[in-house]
Structures are given as C-alpha cells and as structure tokens.
Design a protein around this motif. Sequence first.
Motif, PDB file in Angstrom:
ATOM      1  N   SER A  32     -34.206  71.499  24.281  1.00 41.80           N
ATOM      2  CA  SER A  32     -33.539  72.244  23.208  1.00 41.80           C
ATOM      3  C   SER A  32     -33.619  71.498  21.881  1.00 41.80           C
ATOM      4  O   SER A  32     -33.964  72.075  20.841  1.00 41.80           O
ATOM      5  CB  SER A  32     -32.077  72.494  23.588  1.00 41.80           C
ATOM      6  N   VAL A  33     -33.306  70.211  21.909  1.00 39.89           N
ATOM      7  CA  VAL A  33     -33.328  69.423  20.673  1.00 39.89           C
ATOM      8  C   VAL A  33     -34.756  69.231  20.176  1.00 39.89           C
ATOM      9  O   VAL A  33     -35.015  69.257  18.969  1.00 39.89           O
ATOM     10  CB  VAL A  33     -32.630  68.066  20.894  1.00 39.89           C
ATOM     11  N   TYR A  34     -35.715  69.060  21.099  1.00 40.19           N
ATOM     12  CA  TYR A  34     -37.100  68.890  20.671  1.00 40.19           C
ATOM     13  C   TYR A  34     -37.625  70.138  19.962  1.00 40.19           C
ATOM     14  O   TYR A  34     -38.285  70.045  18.926  1.00 40.19           O
ATOM     15  CB  TYR A  34     -37.991  68.568  21.875  1.00 40.19           C
ATOM     16  N   VAL A  35     -37.315  71.313  20.505  1.00 37.93           N
ATOM     17  CA  VAL A  35     -37.744  72.558  19.861  1.00 37.93           C
ATOM     18  C   VAL A  35     -37.030  72.723  18.519  1.00 37.93           C
ATOM     19  O   VAL A  35     -37.633  73.124  17.519  1.00 37.93           O
ATOM     20  CB  VAL A  35     -37.460  73.762  20.782  1.00 37.93           C
ATOM     21  N   GLU A  36     -35.751  72.380  18.498  1.00 42.86           N
ATOM     22  CA  GLU A  36     -34.975  72.539  17.256  1.00 42.86           C
ATOM     23  C   GLU A  36     -35.501  71.627  16.153  1.00 42.86           C
ATOM     24  O   GLU A  36     -35.620  72.031  14.996  1.00 42.86           O
ATOM     25  CB  GLU A  36     -33.500  72.241  17.548  1.00 42.86           C
ATOM     26  N   LYS A  37     -35.844  70.364  16.502  1.00 40.63           N
ATOM     27  CA  LYS A  37     -36.340  69.429  15.502  1.00 40.63           C
ATOM     28  C   LYS A  37     -37.804  69.694  15.158  1.00 40.63           C
ATOM     29  O   LYS A  37     -38.215  69.584  13.998  1.00 40.63           O
ATOM     30  CB  LYS A  37     -36.196  67.996  16.006  1.00 40.63           C
ATOM     31  N   GLY A  38     -38.606  70.033  16.154  1.00 40.98           N
ATOM     32  CA  GLY A  38     -40.034  70.158  15.922  1.00 40.98           C
ATOM     33  C   GLY A  38     -40.464  71.465  15.293  1.00 40.98           C
ATOM     34  O   GLY A  38     -41.467  71.522  14.588  1.00 40.98           O
ATOM     35  N   ILE A  39     -39.705  72.542  15.554  1.00 41.11           N
ATOM     36  CA  ILE A  39     -40.112  73.866  15.070  1.00 41.11           C
ATOM     37  C   ILE A  39     -39.026  74.523  14.226  1.00 41.11           C
ATOM     38  O   ILE A  39     -39.256  74.934  13.092  1.00 41.11           O
ATOM     39  CB  ILE A  39     -40.474  74.779  16.261  1.00 41.11           C
ATOM     40  N   ALA A  40     -37.829  74.605  14.797  1.00 39.17           N
ATOM     41  CA  ALA A  40     -36.764  75.375  14.153  1.00 39.17           C
ATOM     42  C   ALA A  40     -36.185  74.702  12.919  1.00 39.17           C
ATOM     43  O   ALA A  40     -35.472  75.341  12.145  1.00 39.17           O
ATOM     44  CB  ALA A  40     -35.636  75.650  15.160  1.00 39.17           C
ATOM     45  N   LEU A  41     -36.460  73.422  12.704  1.00 37.25           N
ATOM     46  CA  LEU A  41     -35.967  72.729  11.507  1.00 37.25           C
ATOM     47  C   LEU A  41     -36.975  72.756  10.373  1.00 37.25           C
ATOM     48  O   LEU A  41     -36.619  73.034   9.219  1.00 37.25           O
ATOM     49  CB  LEU A  41     -35.618  71.285  11.855  1.00 37.25           C
ATOM     50  N   ILE A  42     -38.235  72.474  10.690  1.00 35.72           N
ATOM     51  CA  ILE A  42     -39.240  72.272   9.644  1.00 35.72           C
ATOM     52  C   ILE A  42     -39.758  73.594   9.081  1.00 35.72           C
ATOM     53  O   ILE A  42     -39.696  73.846   7.870  1.00 35.72           O
ATOM     54  CB  ILE A  42     -40.420  71.448  10.195  1.00 35.72           C
ATOM     55  N   ILE A  43     -40.283  74.443   9.961  1.00 32.87           N
ATOM     56  CA  ILE A  43     -41.032  75.619   9.515  1.00 32.87           C
ATOM     57  C   ILE A  43     -40.172  76.591   8.690  1.00 32.87           C
ATOM     58  O   ILE A  43     -40.623  77.048   7.620  1.00 32.87           O
ATOM     59  CB  ILE A  43     -41.667  76.358  10.717  1.00 32.87           C
ATOM     60  N   PRO A  44     -38.944  76.926   9.095  1.00 32.82           N
ATOM     61  CA  PRO A  44     -38.160  77.864   8.279  1.00 32.82           C
ATOM     62  C   PRO A  44     -37.818  77.320   6.898  1.00 32.82           C
ATOM     63  O   PRO A  44     -37.589  78.098   5.968  1.00 32.82           O
ATOM     64  CB  PRO A  44     -36.878  78.074   9.107  1.00 32.82           C
ATOM     65  N   GLY A  45     -37.790  75.987   6.750  1.00 29.99           N
ATOM     66  CA  GLY A  45     -37.518  75.420   5.437  1.00 29.99           C
ATOM     67  C   GLY A  45     -38.586  75.742   4.426  1.00 29.99           C
ATOM     68  O   GLY A  45     -38.331  75.749   3.213  1.00 29.99           O
ATOM     69  N   PHE A  46     -39.809  76.016   4.887  1.00 34.78           N
ATOM     70  CA  PHE A  46     -40.933  76.348   4.003  1.00 34.78           C
ATOM     71  C   PHE A  46     -41.275  77.834   4.002  1.00 34.78           C
ATOM     72  O   PHE A  46     -42.184  78.250   3.275  1.00 34.78           O
ATOM     73  CB  PHE A  46     -42.178  75.567   4.429  1.00 34.78           C
ATOM     74  N   THR A  47     -40.590  78.610   4.832  1.00 36.72           N
ATOM     75  CA  THR A  47     -40.982  80.005   5.031  1.00 36.72           C
ATOM     76  C   THR A  47     -39.806  80.944   4.808  1.00 36.72           C
ATOM     77  O   THR A  47     -38.781  80.798   5.482  1.00 36.72           O
ATOM     78  CB  THR A  47     -41.520  80.208   6.466  1.00 36.72           C
ATOM     79  N   PRO A  48     -39.948  81.905   3.895  1.00 34.96           N
ATOM     80  CA  PRO A  48     -41.065  82.167   2.977  1.00 34.96           C
ATOM     81  C   PRO A  48     -41.190  81.063   1.915  1.00 34.96           C
ATOM     82  O   PRO A  48     -40.224  80.357   1.638  1.00 34.96           O
ATOM     83  CB  PRO A  48     -40.704  83.505   2.333  1.00 34.96           C
ATOM     84  N   ASP A  49     -42.386  80.942   1.314  1.00 34.76           N
ATOM     85  CA  ASP A  49     -42.575  79.915   0.297  1.00 34.76           C
ATOM     86  C   ASP A  49     -42.002  80.382  -1.028  1.00 34.76           C
ATOM     87  O   ASP A  49     -41.361  81.444  -1.122  1.00 34.76           O
ATOM     88  CB  ASP A  49     -44.064  79.553   0.176  1.00 34.76           C
ATOM     89  N   VAL A  50     -42.203  79.604  -2.080  1.00 41.15           N
ATOM     90  CA  VAL A  50     -41.597  79.904  -3.377  1.00 41.15           C
ATOM     91  C   VAL A  50     -42.121  81.197  -3.981  1.00 41.15           C
ATOM     92  O   VAL A  50     -41.492  81.776  -4.877  1.00 41.15           O
ATOM     93  CB  VAL A  50     -41.819  78.731  -4.355  1.00 41.15           C
ATOM     94  N   LEU A  51     -43.262  81.676  -3.514  1.00 36.05           N
ATOM     95  CA  LEU A  51     -43.811  82.944  -3.997  1.00 36.05           C
ATOM     96  C   LEU A  51     -43.421  84.116  -3.097  1.00 36.05           C
ATOM     97  O   LEU A  51     -43.872  85.240  -3.317  1.00 36.05           O
ATOM     98  CB  LEU A  51     -45.337  82.855  -4.093  1.00 36.05           C
ATOM     99  N   GLY A  52     -42.614  83.820  -2.068  1.00 33.37           N
ATOM    100  CA  GLY A  52     -42.190  84.880  -1.160  1.00 33.37           C
ATOM    101  C   GLY A  52     -43.196  85.197  -0.076  1.00 33.37           C
ATOM    102  O   GLY A  52     -43.025  86.152   0.680  1.00 33.37           O
ATOM    103  N   GLN A  53     -44.250  84.394   0.019  1.00 32.45           N
ATOM    104  CA  GLN A  53     -45.283  84.638   1.023  1.00 32.45           C
ATOM    105  C   GLN A  53     -44.935  83.923   2.324  1.00 32.45           C
ATOM    106  O   GLN A  53     -44.265  82.887   2.325  1.00 32.45           O
ATOM    107  CB  GLN A  53     -46.639  84.152   0.510  1.00 32.45           C
ATOM    108  N   ILE A  54     -45.401  84.475   3.435  1.00 29.22           N
ATOM    109  CA  ILE A  54     -45.165  83.884   4.748  1.00 29.22           C
ATOM    110  C   ILE A  54     -46.474  83.353   5.295  1.00 29.22           C
ATOM    111  O   ILE A  54     -47.420  84.120   5.542  1.00 29.22           O
ATOM    112  CB  ILE A  54     -44.557  84.919   5.716  1.00 29.22           C
ATOM    113  N   TYR A  55     -46.543  82.032   5.426  1.00 26.31           N
ATOM    114  CA  TYR A  55     -47.712  81.396   6.031  1.00 26.31           C
ATOM    115  C   TYR A  55     -47.357  81.069   7.475  1.00 26.31           C
ATOM    116  O   TYR A  55     -46.421  80.304   7.738  1.00 26.31           O
ATOM    117  CB  TYR A  55     -48.100  80.125   5.279  1.00 26.31           C
TER     118      TYR A  55
END
Length: 413
Positions: free
Chosen positions: A336-359
């Motif tokens: 649970s913690v590995y998924v939370e730190k490895g995926i659920a913490l990092i990726i949503p912080g950048f998504t959507p980006d400053v232009l509103g796009q989803i990479y």
Amino acid sequence: MKLTQFPRSILPILSRGNRGYYAWLLFLLLIMVWGAGGYAKQLNHGLVTTNMRDSVSWAFYIGNFTFLVGIAAAAVMLVIPAYIYNWKPIKEIVIFGELLAICAVVMSIGFIVVDIGNPLRFWHMLPGIGTMNFPSSMLSWDFFVLLTYLCINLVVVIHLLHRIFIKKDYNKKLVLTLVFVSIPMAVAIHTVTAFLYNAIPARPFWNSALLAPRFLASAFCSGPAILLILFQLLRKFTRFEIKDEAIWTIAELMVYAMFIYLFFSVAELFKEFYSGTEHLLYWQYLLFGIGDNKELVPYSWASIIMGCIAFVLFLVPKTRKNFTTLNIGAVLIYASVYVEKGIALIIPGFTPDVLGQIYVYTPSMIEIRTAALIFSVGFLVFTFLVKIAIAIIFEDYRVEEPMPEQQQTLEKA
C-alpha cells in the motif's frame, strides 16, 4: 583486535553458506547484470530513454527515492523502545533495523544519482567539494541529513559488532549519544524529503502542511513491516532468536502509526472535497479519473483498500498475534505504501500540467531495469551485512589470533 583489522577478519563469513545462500547471490547478480544493461542505455542516450517528460519530470525514480527514505527512517521504531525504555526483547534485534536503514539510505542515494542524468553531476552534492547551493536548495538539505543519518548508523553498527566480536562491552555513552541523535535525524530525513515537495508552490497537490506528518506515519508502517517478515525468516533458517513478544510489540506500534496515517489522509481528503476549489482536480484525477483518463484509479484504490485491510488485521489482537494474518497484513501495508509513494504521490502532482494537458506516464523498461539494479545492489549489501551480524552475534564467529612470533612476522611483512 584493532578496529582497522576488523573488516579483514569478517570477510570469510561471506563465503560460507548453503545452496540457498549461493542461489540467492546468483539471482541478485543476474538481476544486477540485467539492470546494468538498462542503465548503460540511459547513460548512453540520456533521460530521453525514460518516459519522463517536461509534463512529468519526477516519476518512478523519485517515487522509489521517497519510499526508501521512509524505510530508512523506520529504524527509529526499534531504537526508541530498545534504548530509551531499555526493553530487552527489542534490544537484541535493533541492530538489524539499523542495517536496514543503512541499505535503504544507500539505495535512495542511488535513485538520486540515476535521476539527475549524468552521474558526474553527483559530486555537486558532496559537502565541501561540489556546489550544493546550500542552504537555498532543499535537495542539498535532504542529502545532508541523509548522509548524516547514514554515518550515524554506520558508526553504531560497526562499533557494536566490533565490540561483540572481541567480547568486550560496547561504549554505552557513545552508542546512547548517537542513538539519541539518530532519533531526530530519522524524523528529519523524511521531513526534509516532504519539504522537497512542499517547496514547489505551483504544485498544489503537494502544498499541504500535513504532507510531512503523513510521510512519517507511512514510513513507520512500511519499514517495520519488512522487519517483521525478515525476523521470522531469520528465525526459521538461521540461529537468530527472537521472542514472539518482540514481534507482537512491533506490530502494536505499527497500529498506532497506521491510525495516524489514515487519520491524516482522511483529514486531507475532507479539506479538499469539502472546500471544492480548483485544486480538487488533482485528487479527482487520482481517485476517479478525468474523462477517459483513469490510469491511476486502480492503483489509488488498491493502495487504500490494502491499507485499510492491513489496519484491521493489525488492530485486532487475535489477528495481530496470528502469524498468518500478521504476515498478510505486513505485505499489504508494504504494498500500500509503495504504491502510494511510487505512483499516487508523484504522478497526480504533475497531472494535469500547467497548460491543463494530461500526459499519461508509465515507467519505461529502462526505468524498471535501472530500479532493479539499485534494489538488487541494496539487497546484496543487506544480505552480506545481516550474514555478518548473525555470525558475530548468534554464532559466536571468531578468528584464531596469531601467536606472538607470528604477529611480529606479520607486522614486519
């Protein structure tokens, strides 16, 4: 025996073992070779071989770095009851928590090296040698506390093993002083790591005062979960001895950490969803997806469900003291913690980006192979350290001291 002679005296320990030991070493070496091939391609062609781009510039490497810093900080869960409260059942196993912390710090530094691209840039991280941009750079603060924490644990482990090896009492004043210092340092390494995220105000997903406490609470769940399983394996296959009482005490301490972690998470979710600001968009992407982009939804809910199940298994005394359900809970909270730190913490912080796009980011095979290289090196070092510790502490490993004439001959040589 002098401390300088200690490393040479314990090297023969590493060559002793059964077929299972050598098979494990061979497996790790094969993974290292496979991972090194992937990292060689990254060195040759640059970070473009990864799936990181301008929209998602932190990803799999930084997620693993953050997770491993938490594992390193979790050693304090054994240090406090062992040395502060002088609880003997824990005291005999605390050294293995410190060994885990050493290897976790080494691996976390490894992920920094591969994430900065050219490893020659790493010399800028070294105090007094490179240009750290200290104190303005939060990464320099993070590396400083990691290096300090690593040195403290190394000194404690080497001193304890050396004194046990020569059958002398350890320097209690030195060890207790370093242990007392290691407690705030363990808190500091994960707190400063959280500040790395907090220091980016343009990323509202991380801009929360609860991020650092959540980091610490999750670390105090996942780190001891590894130790719980490790102690049982060592007890079964080696002469390592640990009482059930000690294992259950560690599990009970984990319950408190899990409760705090879940409480902070619920408080964060309430604030975001009740206020309903534009910053809610990042949480929506994580938990429910945006339009057809639901890539992270299965991972986020899997992390939540695994964490809740583990909390219930550890909360109920009957399941906490049953080794089958205890181990299931340990694996679930770790995952649970590995998924939370490895995926659920990092990726949503950048998504959507400053232009509103989803990479849509997924780790490339190069990233997976490079991560496998770092983890296999860490596991190899941890295997060697644990084997040495068990031989000295529980198997009374000794080397024959040379006779006076032999000693004089060796000194002249």
